[in-house]
Design a protein around this motif. Structure first.
Motif, mmCIF file in Angstrom:
data_model
loop_
_atom_site.group_PDB
_atom_site.id
_atom_site.type_symbol
_atom_site.label_atom_id
_atom_site.label_comp_id
_atom_site.label_asym_id
_atom_site.label_seq_id
_atom_site.Cartn_x
_atom_site.Cartn_y
_atom_site.Cartn_z
ATOM 1 N N PRO A 66 11.722 -4.573 25.129
ATOM 2 C CA PRO A 66 10.582 -4.959 24.292
ATOM 3 C C PRO A 66 10.909 -6.156 23.400
ATOM 4 O O PRO A 66 12.072 -6.410 23.084
ATOM 5 C CB PRO A 66 10.322 -3.709 23.457
ATOM 6 N N ALA A 67 9.874 -6.877 23.002
ATOM 7 C CA ALA A 67 10.051 -8.056 22.146
ATOM 8 C C ALA A 67 10.492 -7.647 20.741
ATOM 9 O O ALA A 67 11.296 -8.322 20.113
ATOM 10 C CB ALA A 67 8.759 -8.860 22.086
ATOM 11 N N THR A 68 9.954 -6.543 20.233
ATOM 12 C CA THR A 68 10.343 -6.079 18.898
ATOM 13 C C THR A 68 11.643 -5.291 19.003
ATOM 14 O O THR A 68 11.901 -4.629 20.003
ATOM 15 C CB THR A 68 9.255 -5.182 18.285
ATOM 16 N N HIS A 69 12.445 -5.397 17.974
ATOM 17 C CA HIS A 69 13.725 -4.705 17.988
ATOM 18 C C HIS A 69 13.810 -3.742 16.818
ATOM 19 O O HIS A 69 13.771 -4.137 15.672
ATOM 20 C CB HIS A 69 14.891 -5.710 17.900
ATOM 21 N N GLY A 70 13.908 -2.464 17.143
ATOM 22 C CA GLY A 70 14.156 -1.447 16.136
ATOM 23 C C GLY A 70 15.541 -0.888 16.381
ATOM 24 O O GLY A 70 16.314 -1.430 17.167
ATOM 25 N N ASN A 114 12.026 4.198 33.392
ATOM 26 C CA ASN A 114 10.608 4.540 33.272
ATOM 27 C C ASN A 114 10.300 5.136 31.903
ATOM 28 O O ASN A 114 9.361 4.717 31.216
ATOM 29 C CB ASN A 114 10.232 5.516 34.397
ATOM 30 N N LEU A 115 11.097 6.103 31.488
ATOM 31 C CA LEU A 115 10.862 6.758 30.192
ATOM 32 C C LEU A 115 11.142 5.812 29.028
ATOM 33 O O LEU A 115 10.428 5.840 28.018
ATOM 34 C CB LEU A 115 11.704 8.029 30.088
ATOM 35 N N SER A 116 12.145 4.963 29.143
ATOM 36 C CA SER A 116 12.425 3.968 28.102
ATOM 37 C C SER A 116 11.230 3.032 27.924
ATOM 38 O O SER A 116 10.806 2.750 26.796
ATOM 39 C CB SER A 116 13.673 3.145 28.448
ATOM 40 N N ASN A 117 10.679 2.542 29.034
ATOM 41 C CA ASN A 117 9.505 1.667 28.962
ATOM 42 C C ASN A 117 8.336 2.357 28.261
ATOM 43 O O ASN A 117 7.679 1.779 27.391
ATOM 44 C CB ASN A 117 9.076 1.220 30.365
ATOM 45 N N LYS A 118 8.092 3.611 28.639
ATOM 46 C CA LYS A 118 6.967 4.350 28.044
ATOM 47 C C LYS A 118 7.202 4.619 26.555
ATOM 48 O O LYS A 118 6.287 4.464 25.735
ATOM 49 C CB LYS A 118 6.741 5.653 28.802
ATOM 50 N N LEU A 119 8.409 5.018 26.197
ATOM 51 C CA LEU A 119 8.715 5.279 24.790
ATOM 52 C C LEU A 119 8.634 3.998 23.957
ATOM 53 O O LEU A 119 8.185 4.030 22.806
ATOM 54 C CB LEU A 119 10.097 5.924 24.664
ATOM 55 N N ASN A 120 9.041 2.878 24.515
ATOM 56 C CA ASN A 120 8.946 1.602 23.797
ATOM 57 C C ASN A 120 7.492 1.208 23.538
ATOM 58 O O ASN A 120 7.185 0.625 22.500
ATOM 59 C CB ASN A 120 9.682 0.494 24.553
ATOM 60 N N ARG A 121 6.601 1.531 24.460
ATOM 61 C CA ARG A 121 5.186 1.227 24.248
ATOM 62 C C ARG A 121 4.579 2.131 23.174
ATOM 63 O O ARG A 121 3.646 1.740 22.485
ATOM 64 C CB ARG A 121 4.414 1.367 25.561
ATOM 65 N N HIS A 175 9.090 1.080 16.380
ATOM 66 C CA HIS A 175 10.121 1.114 15.348
ATOM 67 C C HIS A 175 11.518 1.364 15.908
ATOM 68 O O HIS A 175 12.503 1.232 15.197
ATOM 69 C CB HIS A 175 9.789 2.176 14.297
ATOM 70 N N ARG A 176 11.586 1.745 17.170
ATOM 71 C CA ARG A 176 12.865 1.986 17.837
ATOM 72 C C ARG A 176 12.863 1.244 19.162
ATOM 73 O O ARG A 176 11.820 0.959 19.728
ATOM 74 C CB ARG A 176 13.068 3.474 18.102
ATOM 75 N N THR A 177 14.035 0.970 19.666
ATOM 76 C CA THR A 177 14.167 0.356 20.981
ATOM 77 C C THR A 177 14.901 1.344 21.873
ATOM 78 O O THR A 177 16.061 1.674 21.628
ATOM 79 C CB THR A 177 14.959 -0.967 20.895
ATOM 80 N N PHE A 178 14.205 1.841 22.883
ATOM 81 C CA PHE A 178 14.795 2.778 23.837
ATOM 82 C C PHE A 178 15.331 1.983 25.020
ATOM 83 O O PHE A 178 14.642 1.126 25.573
ATOM 84 C CB PHE A 178 13.743 3.791 24.291
ATOM 85 N N VAL A 179 16.581 2.261 25.387
ATOM 86 C CA VAL A 179 17.275 1.516 26.431
ATOM 87 C C VAL A 179 17.958 2.522 27.360
ATOM 88 O O VAL A 179 18.591 3.474 26.877
ATOM 89 C CB VAL A 179 18.343 0.576 25.813
#
Length: 137
Positions: free
Chosen positions: A34-38, A84-91, A95-99
């Motif tokens: 994601p563009a935003t970084h938490g 897949n889950l990281s992408n969904k959680l990031n959307r 406030h957090r970045t899932f990787v």
């Protein structure tokens, strides 16, 4: 009458023909940072034993599952699900970045346990599991 042995031989030969392998891709399984970084949280997926073999799983009745040999995931299922889950959680959470854990340096890990991920004789897909946040919840 002479054609019967030839027809029988052709029929038996067709039964022995190896089925070609087909590969399947899980939707949204290419990780997009994601563009935003938490604060970064690694996403680690742990699969139940039948799911870790690379093949699709199909439940044939209430008590049995069939492990596919010719219908395989194009990428390891645990990694594809983590992306897949990281992408969904990031959307859902800016406030957090899932990787996916394989691409993360974070000591904070969201552990996801997948117990079932299969098609069913009832015409439905069964997905079940649970998650454990880094704080133990």
């Amino acid at each position: 009458m002479r054609l019967f042995p030839i027809a029988a031989a052709l029929t038996l030969a067709a039964c022995g023909t190896a089925q070609s392998t087909q590969y399947f891709v899980l939707p949204d399984s290419q990780y997009i940072r994601p563009a935003t970084h938490g604060s970064e949280i690694a996403v680690k997926v742990n699969l139940a034993e039948p799911l870790a073999n690379g093949g699709l799983v199909y439940q044939t009745d209430a008590y049995h599952v069939n492990l596919a040999k010719n219908h395989l995931w194009a990428a390891p299922l645990d990694g594809a699900l983590a992306a897949n889950l990281s992408n969904k959680l990031n959307r859902l959470n800016p406030h957090r970045t899932f990787v996916p854990a394989s691409r993360s340096q974070s000591s904070q890990t969201l552990k996801i346990y997948i117990e079932a991920f299969q098609g069913s004789y009832q015409g439905q897909t069964t997905i079940s599991g649970y998650a454990q946040w880094p704080d133990g919840r």
